[in-house]
Design a protein around this motif. Structure first.
Motif, short mmCIF file in Angstrom:
data_model
loop_
_atom_site.label_atom_id
_atom_site.label_comp_id
_atom_site.label_asym_id
_atom_site.label_seq_id
_atom_site.Cartn_x
_atom_site.Cartn_y
_atom_site.Cartn_z
N PRO A 102 0.83 -1.21 0.00
CA PRO A 102 0.00 0.00 0.00
C PRO A 102 0.87 1.25 0.00
CG PRO A 102 0.07 -0.95 2.20
CD PRO A 102 0.77 -1.93 1.29
N GLY A 103 0.34 2.33 -0.53
CA GLY A 103 1.07 3.59 -0.57
C GLY A 103 0.38 4.58 -1.47
N VAL A 104 1.02 5.72 -1.65
CA VAL A 104 0.47 6.78 -2.51
C VAL A 104 1.57 7.28 -3.44
CG1 VAL A 104 -0.55 9.09 -2.59
CG2 VAL A 104 -1.21 7.51 -0.77
N LEU A 105 1.26 7.31 -4.72
CA LEU A 105 2.19 7.82 -5.73
C LEU A 105 1.69 9.16 -6.24
CD1 LEU A 105 4.63 7.36 -7.67
CD2 LEU A 105 2.98 6.35 -9.26
N VAL A 106 2.58 10.15 -6.25
CA VAL A 106 2.27 11.48 -6.78
C VAL A 106 3.15 11.70 -8.00
CG1 VAL A 106 2.05 13.93 -6.28
CG2 VAL A 106 1.85 12.26 -4.42
N ILE A 107 2.53 11.85 -9.16
CA ILE A 107 3.28 12.13 -10.39
C ILE A 107 2.99 13.57 -10.80
CG2 ILE A 107 3.63 11.52 -12.81
CD1 ILE A 107 2.64 8.71 -12.17
N VAL A 140 -2.57 11.60 -8.75
CA VAL A 140 -2.29 10.96 -7.46
C VAL A 140 -2.97 9.60 -7.48
CG1 VAL A 140 -2.49 11.11 -4.95
CG2 VAL A 140 -2.24 13.20 -6.31
N LEU A 141 -2.21 8.55 -7.19
CA LEU A 141 -2.74 7.19 -7.21
C LEU A 141 -2.33 6.48 -5.94
CD1 LEU A 141 -4.15 4.82 -8.67
CD2 LEU A 141 -1.93 4.28 -9.71
N ARG A 200 -7.77 7.11 -6.71
CA ARG A 200 -7.02 8.11 -7.46
C ARG A 200 -7.67 9.48 -7.36
NH1 ARG A 200 -7.24 7.55 -13.86
NH2 ARG A 200 -7.08 9.81 -13.76
N SER A 201 -6.89 10.49 -7.68
CA SER A 201 -7.40 11.85 -7.76
C SER A 201 -6.60 12.57 -8.83
CB SER A 201 -7.24 12.58 -6.42
OG SER A 201 -7.81 13.88 -6.48
N GLY A 202 -7.27 13.39 -9.61
CA GLY A 202 -6.60 14.10 -10.69
C GLY A 202 -6.38 13.20 -11.89
N GLY A 203 -5.40 13.59 -12.71
CA GLY A 203 -5.13 12.83 -13.91
C GLY A 203 -6.17 13.04 -14.99
N TRP A 204 -6.83 14.21 -14.96
CA TRP A 204 -7.90 14.48 -15.93
C TRP A 204 -7.38 15.09 -17.22
CZ3 TRP A 204 -11.64 11.65 -14.56
CH2 TRP A 204 -11.99 11.49 -13.22
N GLY A 205 -6.08 15.26 -17.32
CA GLY A 205 -5.52 15.76 -18.57
C GLY A 205 -5.38 17.27 -18.61
N TYR A 206 -4.75 17.74 -19.68
CA TYR A 206 -4.36 19.15 -19.76
C TYR A 206 -5.55 20.10 -19.88
CZ TYR A 206 -5.22 19.12 -24.82
OH TYR A 206 -5.80 19.05 -26.06
N LEU A 207 -6.70 19.62 -20.34
CA LEU A 207 -7.86 20.50 -20.48
C LEU A 207 -8.62 20.66 -19.17
CD1 LEU A 207 -9.37 19.42 -23.92
CD2 LEU A 207 -8.17 21.55 -23.38
N LEU A 208 -8.66 19.62 -18.35
CA LEU A 208 -9.52 19.62 -17.18
C LEU A 208 -8.78 19.64 -15.85
CD1 LEU A 208 -12.14 16.95 -18.39
CD2 LEU A 208 -12.34 19.44 -18.45
N VAL A 249 -3.73 14.69 -2.78
CA VAL A 249 -3.04 13.65 -2.00
C VAL A 249 -3.80 13.39 -0.70
CG1 VAL A 249 -0.92 13.02 -0.79
CG2 VAL A 249 -0.79 14.22 -2.98
N LEU A 250 -4.20 14.46 -0.03
CA LEU A 250 -4.93 14.32 1.23
C LEU A 250 -6.26 13.59 1.02
CD1 LEU A 250 -4.28 17.89 2.68
CD2 LEU A 250 -3.24 15.75 3.46
N SER A 251 -6.92 13.89 -0.10
CA SER A 251 -8.18 13.21 -0.41
C SER A 251 -7.95 11.71 -0.57
CB SER A 251 -8.77 13.79 -1.70
OG SER A 251 -9.86 13.02 -2.16
N VAL A 252 -6.88 11.34 -1.28
CA VAL A 252 -6.58 9.92 -1.48
C VAL A 252 -6.24 9.25 -0.15
CG1 VAL A 252 -4.91 8.32 -2.51
CG2 VAL A 252 -5.88 10.16 -3.88
N LEU A 253 -5.44 9.92 0.68
CA LEU A 253 -5.07 9.37 1.99
C LEU A 253 -6.31 9.10 2.84
CD1 LEU A 253 -1.98 11.54 3.04
CD2 LEU A 253 -1.98 9.09 2.56
N ARG A 254 -7.24 10.05 2.86
CA ARG A 254 -8.44 9.90 3.69
C ARG A 254 -9.32 8.77 3.17
NH1 ARG A 254 -5.21 12.34 6.13
NH2 ARG A 254 -5.27 14.55 6.67
N ARG A 255 -9.48 8.69 1.86
CA ARG A 255 -10.33 7.64 1.29
C ARG A 255 -9.71 6.25 1.46
NH1 ARG A 255 -11.28 9.11 -4.63
NH2 ARG A 255 -9.64 10.67 -4.38
N MET A 256 -8.38 6.19 1.45
CA MET A 256 -7.70 4.91 1.67
C MET A 256 -7.69 4.51 3.13
SD MET A 256 -4.24 5.35 -0.57
CE MET A 256 -3.51 3.91 0.23
#
Length: 304
Positions: free
Chosen positions: A109-114, A121-122, A132-140, A228-235
């Motif tokens: 388990p862990g969190v990756l931030v790219i 954030v995955l 996950r959070s984000g990763g919606w691409g350059y438009l969004l 990142v905080l959102s992912v941590l809380r949900r995990m």
């Protein structure tokens, strides 16, 4: 002796690593070409895979981490290509963010931030559940990324050109890069093949140490930290690692700000139990090593 092949296929570079079952390097290849399935296309990906197959014909296990296969139709097409080109090979196909996660954590388990050209954030919990959070691409989205920073600065520059914004010293970079009509620069923001180059301009702006640029970028990094905080809380992650990857974190000032800001949002207990560390430098090498390690553990009956 088994042979393992790990492939990290991105939008501008593909890296492949062949490794033997005892952990010795057999071969490495780097191809400076687009290997994002969505933008490169099925035929180009087929040609690349056949090229790699020719280099080392006998492969026992393959892990392919590829951009552009988050959707099921794209994933299924790549899986079918691998099964056809490597018919006797055990093939594992991963979207690029999952491949980067596996390179850093394996099954832990862990969190990756790219944060590079784009951002995401995955996280994965003890049971392997993907958050996950984000990763919606350059438009969004892609907050805090290199492309995001250049895009936001260019929007300010366009406002200045239309007498809606005061001139900032950093705008001289755009005037140097795009002399003449600002509309001539639109291709850098709308064409997929120029996106990485556009993101690379972020280094020019960050090297200025301009307070205006730094403040704008830090606003994006704060948004990324919130993800990142959102992912941590949900995990429900109470202890473990947060790994940072991507070109933006190669800027010492940006990485230091992100670390300090994120740590400041964690509780005292979380600060003791959760570490923020740099991610692996070479994804294909790290994946190959993980594949060898998995096989070794299975032969040892699952013991470390």
């Amino acid at each position: 002796m088994k042979t393992f092949l790990a492939i990290d296929a991105g939008g501008s570079t593909l890296r492949a690593t062949w490794m033997s079952g005892d952990g010795n390097l057999i071969r490495k290849e780097t191809l400076e070409k687009n290997a994002n399935f969505l933008s490169a296309g099925e035929k180009e990906i087929e040609n690349i895979l056949r090229f790699l197959k020719h280099k080392v014909p006998m492969v026992d296990a393959l892990t392919l981490s590829m951009a552009g296969i988050d959707g099921k139709p794209e994933f299924d097409k790549v899986k079918a290509l691998c099964d056809t080109i490597f018919p006797t090979t055990a093939c594992r196909i991963l979207p690029d963010a999952d491949g980067a996660y596996y390179a850093n954590f394996g099954i832990e388990p862990g969190v990756l931030v790219i944060c590079g050209t784009g951002s995401i954030v995955l996280g994965k919990d003890e049971e392997g559940k993907r958050v996950r959070s984000g990763g919606w691409g350059y438009l969004l989205g892609d907050e805090g990324s290199g492309f995001w920073l250049v895009k936001e600065l260019f929007r300010k520059y366009l406002a200045y050109c239309e007498f809606l914004e005061e001139r900032k010293a950093c705008f001289s970079v755009f005037e140097e890069l795009f002399p003449g009509n600002p509309r001539d620069a639109f291709v850098y923001f709308y064409q997929p093949e120029t996106r990485k180059r556009t993101a690379s301009f972020a280094n020019r702006f960050l090297s200025l140490s301009d307070p205006y640029v730094i403040e704008l970028h830090q606003s994006g990094l704060k948004s990324l930290a919130t993800q990142v905080l959102s992912v941590l809380r949900r995990m429900g992650l109470k202890q473990g690692r947060i790994c940072l990857m991507g070109g933006v974190f190669s800027n010492a000032q940006a990485e230091d700000f992100f670390r300090r800001y994120l740590l400041g949002k964690l509780s005292a207990l979380e600060q003791e139990q959760i570490s923020i560390v740099a991610g692996v430098k070479n994804i294909s090498d790290a994946i190959a090593q993980k594949m060898v390690g998995e096989t070794t553990r299975s032969l040892d009956g699952g013991t470390e």
